[in-house]
Enzyme design. Structure first.
Site, PDB file in Angstrom:
ATOM      1  N   SER A 154       0.827  -1.207   0.000  1.00  0.00           N
ATOM      2  CA  SER A 154       0.000   0.000   0.000  1.00  0.00           C
ATOM      3  C   SER A 154       0.858   1.252   0.000  1.00  0.00           C
ATOM      4  CB  SER A 154      -0.905   0.008   1.248  1.00  0.00           C
ATOM      5  OG  SER A 154      -1.569   1.248   1.399  1.00  0.00           O
ATOM      6  N   TYR A 164      -1.578  -0.879  10.197  1.00  0.00           N
ATOM      7  CA  TYR A 164      -1.794  -1.291   8.805  1.00  0.00           C
ATOM      8  C   TYR A 164      -0.558  -0.992   7.960  1.00  0.00           C
ATOM      9  CZ  TYR A 164      -3.620  -1.289   4.036  1.00  0.00           C
ATOM     10  OH  TYR A 164      -3.802  -1.518   2.699  1.00  0.00           O
TER      11      TYR A 164
END
Length: 261
Positions: A154, A164
């Protein structure tokens, strides 16, 4: 070797895409449909079995080959069963796309205060789950004389601002480590780092009125948001013969959000 556009085709290849059972607008679904359109037989894998089968049916309705299977990527036995289903249905595995992850359900947590149970759960899915799927699929890739692994990281890992992002940055490390370990066996291992995507999960995490979206609009070189389908070209490059000399790389598809020399 003389280049041919046919090197982007995946006819005769078998691809597994985890986290591909999201109905509506999802990256996993876009990946599964794109791989099928390029000629691959696709194993649509998701913890949501009904969703996986719905996407597989969508592929079959357009003339492609696909099956939907349930997988819990944190369970080695479940991952091995997923690979066994691919071999039983289509004869082998050539491509593994580790797309499944926790994201929108995590919200935005301050890393200083994140509960350890949330930390462990996130890394168990987003990092260890990818390794478990790789370990299950690598013997099957070897049986076919090589193959492709693509990990979904990401733009939110560069830099990482929460658990995350930490997990996705660690996934980049797993990508380079596996690329080094498997390169001489004809297995390439790369990662795609999407920017802000208008998937259902992406819009849940970053709604239209989000200050973060306003920040992206001011800082991203082109559009601050992309569609799931805009990631498919990068995936096909990394999965096809056209990308055979690419390994250990993270390809940013984000409109110029993260720019790395």
């Amino acid at each position: 070797m003389t280049f041919s556009i046919d090197q982007f085709r995946l006819d005769g290849k078998v691809a597994i895409v985890t986290g591909a059972g999201g109905r509506g607008n999802s990256i996993g679904r876009a990946y599964a449909l794109g791989l099928a359109q390029a000629g691959a037989a696709v194993v649509v894998a998701d913890i949501n079995e009904a969703g996986a089968k719905a996407v597989a049916d969508e592929i079959a309705a357009t003339g492609g080959r696909a099956i939907g299977v349930r997988v819990d990527i944190t369970d080695p036995a479940s991952a091995q069963a997923m690979v066994a289903a691919a071999k039983a249905a289509f004869g082998g595995v050539d491509i593994l796309v580790n797309n499944a992850a926790l994201m929108a359900e995590l919200g935005r947590q301050n890393i200083v205060d994140v509960p350890i149970e949330d930390w462990n759960r996130t890394l168990n899915v987003n990092l260890t789950g990818a390794l478990i799927c790789c370990q299950a699929a690598i013997p099957a890739l070897r049986e076919r004389g090589g193959g492709r692994i693509v990990n979904q990281t990401s733009g939110g890992a560069f830099p990482s601002l929460g658990v995350y992002g930490v997990g996705k940055l660690a996934l980049v490390g797993l990508t380079t480590t596996l690329a080094k370990a498997l390169g001489k066996e004809g297995v390439t291992v790369n990662a795609i780092a999407p920017g802000n995507v208008t998937s259902d999960a992406g819009k849940q995490l970053v709604p239209d009125d989000s200050p973060f979206l306003q920040f992206l609009n001011m800082t991203v070189a082109s559009r601050p948001r992309g569609e799931p389908d805009e990631l498919v070209g990068a995936l096909l490059l990394l999965c096809s013969e056209a990308g055979a000399w690419i390994t250990g790389q993270t390809l940013h598809v984000d409109g110029g959000w993260v720019m790395r020399p």
